[in-house]
Design a protein around this motif. Sequence first.
Motif, PDB file in Angstrom:
ATOM      1  N   GLU A 241      -6.529   3.785  -1.330  1.00  0.00           N
ATOM      2  CA  GLU A 241      -5.881   2.755  -0.531  1.00  0.00           C
ATOM      3  C   GLU A 241      -6.690   2.508   0.731  1.00  0.00           C
TER       4      GLU A 241
ATOM      5  N   GLU B 243       0.522  -6.696  -4.879  1.00  0.00           N
ATOM      6  CA  GLU B 243      -0.485  -7.245  -3.961  1.00  0.00           C
ATOM      7  C   GLU B 243      -1.203  -8.440  -4.582  1.00  0.00           C
ATOM      8  N   GLN B 244      -1.383  -8.432  -5.882  1.00  0.00           N
ATOM      9  CA  GLN B 244      -2.088  -9.513  -6.576  1.00  0.00           C
ATOM     10  C   GLN B 244      -1.198 -10.722  -6.852  1.00  0.00           C
TER      11      GLN B 244
ATOM     12  N   TYR C 212      -0.471  -2.415  -6.683  1.00  0.00           N
ATOM     13  CA  TYR C 212      -1.592  -3.312  -6.980  1.00  0.00           C
ATOM     14  C   TYR C 212      -1.075  -4.623  -7.573  1.00  0.00           C
ATOM     15  N   TYR C 213      -0.168  -4.518  -8.526  1.00  0.00           N
ATOM     16  CA  TYR C 213       0.400  -5.711  -9.160  1.00  0.00           C
ATOM     17  C   TYR C 213       1.093  -6.592  -8.113  1.00  0.00           C
TER      18      TYR C 213
ATOM     19  N   SER D 162       0.845  -1.195   0.000  1.00  0.00           N
ATOM     20  CA  SER D 162       0.000   0.000   0.000  1.00  0.00           C
ATOM     21  C   SER D 162       0.879   1.243   0.000  1.00  0.00           C
TER      22      SER D 162
ATOM     23  N   ARG E  39      -7.965  -7.868  -2.276  1.00  0.00           N
ATOM     24  CA  ARG E  39      -7.571  -8.217  -3.642  1.00  0.00           C
ATOM     25  C   ARG E  39      -8.764  -8.006  -4.564  1.00  0.00           C
ATOM     26  N   THR E  40      -9.079  -6.749  -4.815  1.00  0.00           N
ATOM     27  CA  THR E  40     -10.221  -6.408  -5.652  1.00  0.00           C
ATOM     28  C   THR E  40      -9.939  -6.747  -7.104  1.00  0.00           C
TER      29      THR E  40
ATOM     30  N   TRP F 119       0.684   3.435  -7.517  1.00  0.00           N
ATOM     31  CA  TRP F 119      -0.333   2.501  -7.034  1.00  0.00           C
ATOM     32  C   TRP F 119      -0.511   1.313  -7.978  1.00  0.00           C
ATOM     33  N   GLN F 120      -0.261   1.512  -9.267  1.00  0.00           N
ATOM     34  CA  GLN F 120      -0.397   0.406 -10.210  1.00  0.00           C
ATOM     35  C   GLN F 120       0.613  -0.705  -9.892  1.00  0.00           C
TER      36      GLN F 120
ATOM     37  N   PRO G 299      -7.963  -2.547 -10.149  1.00  0.00           N
ATOM     38  CA  PRO G 299      -7.177  -1.644  -9.314  1.00  0.00           C
ATOM     39  C   PRO G 299      -7.884  -0.306  -9.136  1.00  0.00           C
TER      40      PRO G 299
END
Length: 113
Positions: free
Chosen positions: A109, A35-36, A32-33, A19, A101-102, A28-29, A105
Amino acid sequence: RLQQWLKEGRTLFWLPIFSADNFPGIPWQLLYYAEQSSDRSCWIVKRIDDLLYIPDGITGWLLPEGDTDTDVVVGLWEGALSFCKAVDSRNGKPQTLQSARTPEPAPEEATLT
């Protein structure tokens, strides 16, 4: 719950939360990557003292072995452990490892309370 998990002899995994709070300045992209990713790093926790070796100032999910989801978040600041819950700043709803994990993205946050 942590004490119960350890009393049961369960191995725990500390997974860093990717985060902006934990990693300021990272787009943030990219967060996000990360985190996934199914290849994310984790720290193995077999005793409570093992949590004293997680990175200072970074929160992470505490997941018991065999479970697929958790709502327990822990961070270490200046040698002191803090346990908290993640809350989605967009709607105020509690988050878990899986709900964070939406499918798409979003630049917003989750915040910790």
